[in-house]
Design an enzyme around this catalytic site. Sequence first.
Site, short mmCIF file in Angstrom:
data_model
loop_
_atom_site.label_atom_id
_atom_site.label_comp_id
_atom_site.label_asym_id
_atom_site.label_seq_id
_atom_site.Cartn_x
_atom_site.Cartn_y
_atom_site.Cartn_z
N LYS A 1 29.52 -60.08 14.37
CA LYS A 1 28.75 -61.11 13.78
C LYS A 1 27.47 -61.30 14.90
O LYS A 1 26.30 -61.44 14.63
CB LYS A 1 29.29 -62.35 13.54
CG LYS A 1 28.28 -63.47 13.23
CD LYS A 1 29.32 -64.79 13.02
CE LYS A 1 29.66 -65.56 14.22
NZ LYS A 1 28.72 -66.49 14.94
N ASN A 2 27.95 -61.43 16.12
CA ASN A 2 26.95 -62.10 17.13
C ASN A 2 25.97 -61.06 17.51
O ASN A 2 25.02 -61.44 18.11
CB ASN A 2 27.64 -62.76 18.27
CG ASN A 2 28.34 -64.05 17.81
OD1 ASN A 2 27.91 -64.68 16.75
ND2 ASN A 2 29.23 -64.87 18.92
N ASP B 181 34.85 -68.98 22.46
CA ASP B 181 35.07 -68.79 20.92
C ASP B 181 36.70 -68.45 20.68
O ASP B 181 37.03 -68.58 19.62
CB ASP B 181 34.26 -67.37 20.43
CG ASP B 181 32.89 -67.64 20.90
OD1 ASP B 181 32.05 -68.51 20.10
OD2 ASP B 181 32.51 -66.86 21.81
N ARG C 225 24.07 -77.79 22.13
CA ARG C 225 23.42 -76.59 22.12
C ARG C 225 21.60 -76.59 22.14
O ARG C 225 21.07 -76.57 21.08
CB ARG C 225 23.94 -76.17 20.62
CG ARG C 225 25.17 -76.05 20.64
CD ARG C 225 25.59 -75.17 19.43
NE ARG C 225 25.76 -73.82 19.62
CZ ARG C 225 26.03 -72.87 18.95
NH1 ARG C 225 26.33 -73.21 17.52
NH2 ARG C 225 26.07 -71.45 19.12
N CYS D 90 27.04 -73.96 14.52
CA CYS D 90 28.14 -74.70 14.22
C CYS D 90 28.05 -76.09 15.21
O CYS D 90 27.43 -76.10 16.27
CB CYS D 90 29.44 -73.83 14.71
SG CYS D 90 30.17 -72.87 13.42
N ARG E 262 31.80 -67.74 7.65
CA ARG E 262 30.39 -67.39 8.41
C ARG E 262 30.76 -66.24 9.44
O ARG E 262 29.89 -65.43 9.90
CB ARG E 262 30.21 -68.49 9.36
CG ARG E 262 29.81 -69.90 8.75
CD ARG E 262 29.49 -70.98 9.86
NE ARG E 262 28.21 -70.60 10.50
CZ ARG E 262 27.58 -71.56 11.03
NH1 ARG E 262 27.49 -72.78 10.91
NH2 ARG E 262 26.28 -70.83 11.41
N1 EPU Z 1 22.30 -73.87 26.70
C1 EPU Z 1 21.34 -74.54 27.28
N2 EPU Z 1 20.02 -74.42 26.71
C2 EPU Z 1 19.64 -73.16 26.27
C3 EPU Z 1 20.39 -72.17 25.72
C4 EPU Z 1 22.13 -72.66 25.94
O1 EPU Z 1 21.49 -75.63 27.78
O2 EPU Z 1 18.30 -73.15 25.95
C5 EPU Z 1 23.82 -73.97 27.14
C6 EPU Z 1 24.55 -74.30 25.77
O3 EPU Z 1 24.34 -75.54 25.36
C7 EPU Z 1 25.83 -73.92 26.06
C8 EPU Z 1 25.90 -72.54 27.22
O4 EPU Z 1 24.33 -72.83 27.69
O5 EPU Z 1 26.33 -74.88 26.80
C9 EPU Z 1 26.17 -71.36 26.57
O6 EPU Z 1 25.26 -71.01 25.21
P1 EPU Z 1 24.84 -69.62 25.04
O7 EPU Z 1 23.37 -69.81 24.75
O8 EPU Z 1 25.48 -68.54 25.69
O9 EPU Z 1 25.32 -69.62 23.61
P2 EPU Z 1 24.59 -69.20 22.23
O10 EPU Z 1 23.67 -67.99 22.37
O11 EPU Z 1 24.12 -70.30 21.42
C10 EPU Z 1 26.44 -67.42 21.57
C11 EPU Z 1 27.33 -67.28 20.23
C12 EPU Z 1 28.38 -68.27 20.42
C13 EPU Z 1 29.17 -68.14 21.82
C14 EPU Z 1 28.42 -68.48 22.81
C15 EPU Z 1 28.88 -68.11 23.94
C16 EPU Z 1 25.80 -66.30 18.41
C17 EPU Z 1 25.02 -66.48 17.43
N3 EPU Z 1 26.45 -67.17 19.03
O12 EPU Z 1 25.92 -68.73 21.21
O13 EPU Z 1 29.16 -67.94 19.12
O14 EPU Z 1 30.25 -69.47 21.51
O15 EPU Z 1 27.15 -67.53 22.65
O16 EPU Z 1 29.65 -67.12 24.09
O17 EPU Z 1 25.69 -65.43 19.27
C18 EPU Z 1 30.88 -68.38 17.51
O18 EPU Z 1 30.69 -67.04 17.19
O19 EPU Z 1 31.73 -68.88 16.94
C19 EPU Z 1 29.62 -68.74 18.21
C20 EPU Z 1 29.38 -70.21 18.49
#
Ligand code: EPU
Length: 439
Positions: free
Chosen positions: A28-29, A310, A127, A122, A402
Amino acid sequence: MEGRLDVNTLKIRGGKPLIGELEVPGSKNSALAILSSVILCEGEVMLEHVPNVSDTLTKLELLHTFGVRTQWVEGSLLIDAGELRSAEPDPDAVGRIRTGFYLLGPLLARLGHVRLPAPGGCKIGARPVDFHVKGLRLLGAEIELENGYYIARADRLVGAEIYLDFPSAGATQHLMSTATLAEGITTIQNAAIEPEVVSLAEFLNRMGARIEGAGTGTITVIGVERLEPCQFRIPADRLQAGTFLLAGAITQGDVTVHGIMPDHQTPVVNKLREAGAIVHEGPDWVRVSSVGRLDAIQVKTMPYPGFPTDMQQPMAAVLALADGTSLIDETIYESRIGHISELNRMGARIQLQGRASVITGVERLKGAVVEASDLRAGAALCLAGLAAHGETTVRNVHFIDRGYENLEAILTGLGADVVRLDANGKRVEVTQAGPGIPR
Ligand code: EPU
């Protein structure tokens, strides 16, 4: 998906060891990141192994708003972003998935201006998107947040040196893809090294981008003028794979997942071994079995290659039945905790101390009516239900849909007793196309 009416439930009669072999759908991601970047190409792109989950459907809905045409061809997805147009996407659709926001940079690269509602996803923590916005500004974008909308403009994007304060998967993916069409060289320092970053770079390079270093902490992108059509296969979903391996462990069964990269399972597999599960690995498969209760362990979530956030909630379900007191320290998201109260309703003994879950293992869980509050919390409840005595009803199944394709069909194939029921308690038959996308 918040606010969407969803009346389906999963009914699980637990206590059966899951035994068997399976292949998991596409990631998915990985797919969501690729579906943001696909609009950088003016020609047709063919994606294979796209996961049949509702987040994909939402992402396609968003792409359609911008004039992108998509078509399923023998199970693969043909995407044509040749006639991209400015649009005001439905805030509800953007609010449903986090990666709607990752369209901002690629849309800017193609159209020069964008107005996009703030992202969703979610509810597992604040975030923010500050790294994304900071990086895009360094690439030459002017970005303002007005009344819940990001308004961005850029006459041209130029290469820049970007340092991420945290190795964010999403920011790395968003900035790396946007930089492919920027003039000159971009470096991203402290980049995320998640497999989904690597697969995105492979996809972009297949289209003619010049990205080096994906999978390391420093990514270099040499801007090119245009990206060309290509065909690409989405890799298997390491998080679905991890969930099914945990299902083998929690039910004292024997589950083999094929078609995956065992390296991607290293943190989960090592923790399972530490807890006493038996794990075998081959070139593209992992097998987990367990006999008797597992031992309590300590887990700390970290960016890849650390233990994935995750898998934290599903692992909590497994440790709820372990012998002794386990500790799970969640360092990535401050409120990925929706599973705790529900697992406790099933007889688990989990206490939250700050960001850590203290899990006093119990000998048995008992079936209950429980509610999924997010995707992985839902997965945790299903795992608990598979191991529990009696019947568990998992509500809010739309969260699970999802990111898990045909979950009940896969679990049934492994010997579980799981059915999906509609609002009237009528059984919903599992179809090949699953609950998500008609192909
Ligand atoms: N963060 C910030 N500022 C930003 C971006 C991120 O502070 O501009 C923080 C976030 O709040 C968090 C940390 O950095 O504390 C890591 O966030 P990251 O950006 O790595 O996560 P994401 O890209 O929003 C993806 C996956 C998530 C998974 C995380 C960590 C997708 C669509 N989502 O989220 O997947 O938990 O990386 O590996 O790719 C899931 O599949 O259930 C899911 C939530």
